[in-house]
Scaffold this motif. Structure first.
Motif, PDB file in Angstrom:
ATOM      1  N   ASP A 146     113.412   2.966  29.118  1.00  0.00           N
ATOM      2  CA  ASP A 146     112.634   4.162  29.413  1.00  0.00           C
ATOM      3  C   ASP A 146     112.644   5.072  28.190  1.00  0.00           C
ATOM      4  O   ASP A 146     113.640   5.138  27.457  1.00  0.00           O
ATOM      5  CB  ASP A 146     113.218   4.908  30.610  1.00  0.00           C
ATOM      6  N   SER A 147     111.544   5.785  27.992  1.00  0.00           N
ATOM      7  CA  SER A 147     111.400   6.665  26.833  1.00  0.00           C
ATOM      8  C   SER A 147     111.856   8.078  27.178  1.00  0.00           C
ATOM      9  O   SER A 147     111.494   8.617  28.232  1.00  0.00           O
ATOM     10  CB  SER A 147     109.941   6.708  26.377  1.00  0.00           C
ATOM     11  N   TYR A 148     112.654   8.659  26.272  1.00  0.00           N
ATOM     12  CA  TYR A 148     113.147  10.023  26.457  1.00  0.00           C
ATOM     13  C   TYR A 148     112.924  10.832  25.192  1.00  0.00           C
ATOM     14  O   TYR A 148     112.941  10.291  24.084  1.00  0.00           O
ATOM     15  CB  TYR A 148     114.644  10.008  26.792  1.00  0.00           C
ATOM     16  N   ASN A 149     112.760  12.118  25.395  1.00  0.00           N
ATOM     17  CA  ASN A 149     112.706  13.063  24.287  1.00  0.00           C
ATOM     18  C   ASN A 149     113.982  13.889  24.267  1.00  0.00           C
ATOM     19  O   ASN A 149     114.581  14.173  25.312  1.00  0.00           O
ATOM     20  CB  ASN A 149     111.501  14.003  24.426  1.00  0.00           C
ATOM     21  N   MET A 150     114.388  14.298  23.072  1.00  0.00           N
ATOM     22  CA  MET A 150     115.496  15.233  22.934  1.00  0.00           C
ATOM     23  C   MET A 150     114.893  16.642  22.894  1.00  0.00           C
ATOM     24  O   MET A 150     114.142  16.975  21.971  1.00  0.00           O
ATOM     25  CB  MET A 150     116.298  14.950  21.668  1.00  0.00           C
TER      26      MET A 150
ATOM     27  N   GLN B 112     110.219  15.596  19.198  1.00  0.00           N
ATOM     28  CA  GLN B 112     108.767  15.697  19.330  1.00  0.00           C
ATOM     29  C   GLN B 112     108.150  16.294  18.072  1.00  0.00           C
ATOM     30  O   GLN B 112     108.619  17.306  17.548  1.00  0.00           O
ATOM     31  CB  GLN B 112     108.408  16.551  20.545  1.00  0.00           C
ATOM     32  N   GLY B 113     107.120  15.646  17.588  1.00  0.00           N
ATOM     33  CA  GLY B 113     106.454  16.070  16.373  1.00  0.00           C
ATOM     34  C   GLY B 113     107.045  15.446  15.127  1.00  0.00           C
ATOM     35  O   GLY B 113     106.474  15.575  14.046  1.00  0.00           O
ATOM     36  N   LEU B 114     108.190  14.764  15.264  1.00  0.00           N
ATOM     37  CA  LEU B 114     108.822  14.116  14.112  1.00  0.00           C
ATOM     38  C   LEU B 114     108.635  12.604  14.171  1.00  0.00           C
ATOM     39  O   LEU B 114     108.139  11.985  13.232  1.00  0.00           O
ATOM     40  CB  LEU B 114     110.314  14.463  14.073  1.00  0.00           C
ATOM     41  N   PHE B 115     109.043  12.010  15.269  1.00  0.00           N
ATOM     42  CA  PHE B 115     108.910  10.563  15.421  1.00  0.00           C
ATOM     43  C   PHE B 115     109.031  10.234  16.900  1.00  0.00           C
ATOM     44  O   PHE B 115     109.219  11.113  17.748  1.00  0.00           O
ATOM     45  CB  PHE B 115     109.959   9.785  14.615  1.00  0.00           C
ATOM     46  N   ASP B 116     108.935   8.942  17.216  1.00  0.00           N
ATOM     47  CA  ASP B 116     108.872   8.515  18.609  1.00  0.00           C
ATOM     48  C   ASP B 116     110.176   8.765  19.360  1.00  0.00           C
ATOM     49  O   ASP B 116     111.196   9.147  18.789  1.00  0.00           O
ATOM     50  CB  ASP B 116     108.506   7.023  18.684  1.00  0.00           C
TER      51      ASP B 116
ATOM     52  N   LEU C  28     117.144  13.321   9.737  1.00  0.00           N
ATOM     53  CA  LEU C  28     116.368  13.761  10.888  1.00  0.00           C
ATOM     54  C   LEU C  28     116.760  12.996  12.153  1.00  0.00           C
ATOM     55  O   LEU C  28     116.875  13.583  13.238  1.00  0.00           O
ATOM     56  CB  LEU C  28     114.873  13.595  10.611  1.00  0.00           C
ATOM     57  N   TYR C  29     116.965  11.688  12.004  1.00  0.00           N
ATOM     58  CA  TYR C  29     117.398  10.893  13.157  1.00  0.00           C
ATOM     59  C   TYR C  29     118.782  11.346  13.624  1.00  0.00           C
ATOM     60  O   TYR C  29     119.056  11.448  14.825  1.00  0.00           O
ATOM     61  CB  TYR C  29     117.436   9.407  12.793  1.00  0.00           C
TER      62      TYR C  29
END
Length: 741
Positions: free
Chosen positions: A415-419, A360-364, A348-349
């Motif tokens: 900084d935090s980002y989402n894929m 999102q919905g899987l992990f941070d 998953l990573y």
């Protein structure tokens, strides 16, 4: 007229004096000046003129301007391929952040060797933070020197392995200039020019260089993986001579910058095998942005039997590198190194890194860190050479003193980002300050060395002293500390002998104490690195033939390494922490041979062969959390040191054209020493690289040159650090035009 002032000497100012002497109008003054020039070169050369036997113990290699022009390299790694005893870990393929070691010291960020430019420490903070994130553009160099062995005590602070001295163009005797333009695949462009004017005793040189490339890696979803670099330098020189003394004053000013879309994120082995030049979507924000400025003032004075060179210098370096650090840790989150080493278990990573899956919905979120650092280094140094006779013995005495100060100020943020659909999108969280600290050092160093000449035998005795006053302060809110101070004092002796078998050959041997200091933030539990280094060799030089064979042993009392982001993703939260390993030993053999054949019709066939054998291993068993070591058993190999390296150079050259071929072999290298760390038991594969170049001189109309790097398009994993497999540079064709006046 294009004069290369560094073919015979290691100091710009000395050559300027010699050239000015040759231009003297008065015949008698010319004769006297020529004698001074000859005597000066006797005192100043490191390895001697190529027509004479070098009688100095220790291994020294000079690559002059003519050699540099054969391949027109932009990468210091490729330039040093012809130097024995050099070990390298490639990273980006362009040599933007070199990893260079000598005689088995870890090449990581070149932090264990001294890097000089025109005799001055050029690293961002050589005592406080020696990792070479800045490196001068090699296309503007007119010479490269490598010193190893007992001569190391002349150049500090690192005396274990040796010194790399980069020589810039001097102000020439005559008015001259040059324009060099080149282009290649992957959007590569180079423009390089200089102009020099001399009137009477005053001379000026202006030089500029710019290079850029779109990069050879293909980013998932599209994007730039290239770079742009610029470098400008100015020199002002004034000669002030009298009947008794030669004097030169010189001011050097420089500015350079770089913007490169570089990342620490590599590939899994499986993805490398399928598409070695791929870059994952998670690396799309990678960006290095730096600026460097320098000021150097030199004064040189020479008399009948002495010369004294004084340099005052200041270097400023500011950099910000934005890159993927890790996934936000939720307690059991694997590191990037672990994900890429085992993408099946961490599927998953892996899917998120490659942009195939939203997080999102899987992990941070993914953490994008910007390491913002500011450096300065400054000082004054004087070096004296004095030749005299006492009790019938000729003494060649050298001594020098340097007052040096440097500092690094770190401000690291995340900084935090989402894929999201293959693109990184800000999570909207506040920027997190992860590191804020300052390290600074003040150092006084001194050396003295005397070479005593007993006819066929030369004995050299030397001593170096280092006093370092350093301090560290944590500036992070809530963790502030007062300045933590420490002092280090050490004396480093060295001795060598050279015995002339005849006028063309001799035997030499030497021993010296090696030293690498700890950084200011390290506590008393981290010990300085110390070693005793031995070498024994044979040297032959006659006409166009040269041969040198050297055996060496470096016996480490206490090996030391530091955890940096270029080492492993596990070092993100442990950045710049140092570790000790205890006893270790590196031994090996260096062979270099060259000959130039005259095959008739005005054509020469130059050939050269360089081979290095290294055997490097730990002598003690220990357990470590450092990612290059792990749980080590005595006898385990030291990582990133190939056992065998070799280069073969072959050419055909006339006065109007040349064709040259350089083949390099790099043996396998271990990625880690022991067990229970990522990459345990993993090694890179051995591989060959073939470069070719050709040039044709159209007399008054300039020179056209062609070259191909990696002619066979060989691709191999050169390293799995920092995070994942990284490729060697692919095949690249260049065409260029150079005009001189």
């Amino acid at each position: 007229m294009n004069t290369s002032p560094f073919k015979l000497t290691t100091l710009t100012l000395a050559t300027l004096v010699a050239l000015n002497a040759m231009a003297a109008e008065d015949d008698n003054a010319e004769d006297k000046q020529a004698k001074k020039e000859d005597a000066y070169h006797e005192r100043m050369t490191i390895i001697g003129q190529r027509k004479q036997l070098n009688t100095e113990a220790g291994s020294a290699t000079v690559i002059d301007e003519a050699e540099l022009e054969k391949y027109e390299y932009d990468d210091i790694h490729r330039i040093l391929a012809t130097v024995p005893g050099v070990n390298i870990r490639q990273e980006d393929g362009f040599g933007l952040r070199p990893n260079i070691g000598f005689r088995g010291v870890t090449p990581e960020r070149s932090k264990k060797i001294n890097i000089l430019e025109d005799g001055v420490l050029i690293g961002p903070a050589p005592y406080s933070a020696p990792a070479a994130y800045y490196f001068p553009m090699v296309s503007r160099l007119s010479g490269v020197e490598v010193f190893k062995g007992p001569a190391a005590i002349l150049y500090g602070p690192n005396t274990v392995a040796g010194t790399l001295n980069l020589q810039t163009r001097g102000v020439p005797q005559d008015n001259e200039g040059m324009i060099d333009i080149a282009g290649s695949s992957d959007g590569y462009q180079k423009a390089h020019a200089y102009v020099a004017q001399t009137s009477g005793n005053f001379g000026v040189l202006l030089e500029g260089l710019t290079t850029q490339s779109d990069g050879f890696k293909e980013l998932d979803g599209g994007g730039d993986s290239g770079f742009e670099k610029n470098d400008v330098i100015a020199k002002l020189r004034y000669n002030l001579d009298s009947d008794k003394y030669q004097q030169v004053f010189e001011l050097k000013l420089g500015y350079a910058d770089e913007v490169s879309n570089e990342t620490y994120l590599g590939l899994t082995d499986a993805d490398f095998a399928a598409t070695p030049y791929r870059r994952y979507a998670a690396s799309q924000l990678g960006l290095m942005d730096w600026e460097h400025s320098q000021v150097q003032f030199n004064h040189f004075i020479a008399g009948k039997d002495f010369d004294l060179t004084t340099r005052i210098y200041r270097n400023n370096f500011d950099r910000a590198w934005r890159k993927l650090n890790n996934f936000r840790d939720s307690g059991s989150t694997p590191s990037l190194q672990e994900i890429l080493q085992d993408p099946i278990t961490n599927d998953l990573y892996y899917q998120v890194l490659t942009g195939q899956q939203d997080n999102q919905g899987l992990f941070d979120q993914l953490l994008i860190g910007t390491n913002d650092r500011s450096f300065y280094s400054q000082g004054i140094q004087s070096d004296l050479r004095w030749e005299f006779k006492e009790w019938g013995i000729t003494h060649n005495f050298r001594s020098g003193i340097r007052f040096h100060q440097d500092e690094i100020e770190r401000v690291h943020t995340e900084d935090s980002y989402n894929m999201v659909s293959g693109r990184l999108s800000s999570a909207g969280n506040p920027t997190n300050l992860t590191t804020a600290n300052t390290e600074e050092s003040k150092a006084i160093s001194w050396y003295a060395q005397d070479t005593l000449n007993f006819d066929k035998l030369e004995v050299t005795l030397g001593l170096r002293g280092e006093y370092i006053d350093s301090r560290y302060q944590n500036n992070k809110a809530g963790q502030e500390t007062d300045w933590l101070e420490k002092q280090t004092t050490i004396w480093l002796p060295g001795a060598s002998v050279f015995y002339s078998l005849d006028s063309h050959s001799g035997l030499f041997a030497g021993v010296h104490r090696g030293f690498i200091p700890t950084s200011p933030k390290q506590g008393p539990d981290i010990k300085i690195e110390e070693s005793v280094n031995f070498e024994l060799g044979y040297r032959y030089q006659h006409s166009t033939t040269r041969l040198e064979v050297v055996g060496f042993i470096s016996d480490f009392e206490n090996l030391k390494e530091s955890c940096t982001l270029s080492t492993s993703s596990d070092c993100v939260t442990n950045s710049d922490q140092e570790f000790n390993a205890g006893k270790a030993k590196v031994d090996g053999v260096e062979i270099s041979a060259s000959h130039r054949f005259d095959i008739g019709a005005g054509i020469d066939l130059p050939i050269s062969f360089v081979y290095t054998y290294n055997n490097a291993e730990f002598e003690e068993s220990f357990e470590s959390t450092f990612e290059l070591w792990g749980n080590v058993t005595a006898g385990n190999p030291i990582p990133y040191l190939p056992e065998n390296q070799m280069s073969i150079s072959l050419g055909l050259e006339s006065t109007q054209w040349r064709f040259n071929l350089l083949s390099r072999y790099i043996g396998e290298m271990w990625e880690a020493a022991g067990s229970d760390v990522a990459l345990s038991g993993v090694s890179t594969e051995a591989f060959w690289v073939l470069d070719v170049s050709a040039a044709y001189d159209f007399d008054d109309y300039g020179t056209l040159y062609l070259k191909v790097d990696n002619l066979t398009d060989e691709v191999e994993i050169v390293s799995r650090r920092p995070f994942g497999a990284r490729p060697s540079k692919p095949q690249q064709f260049f065409v260029g035009y150079k005009y001189r006046w």
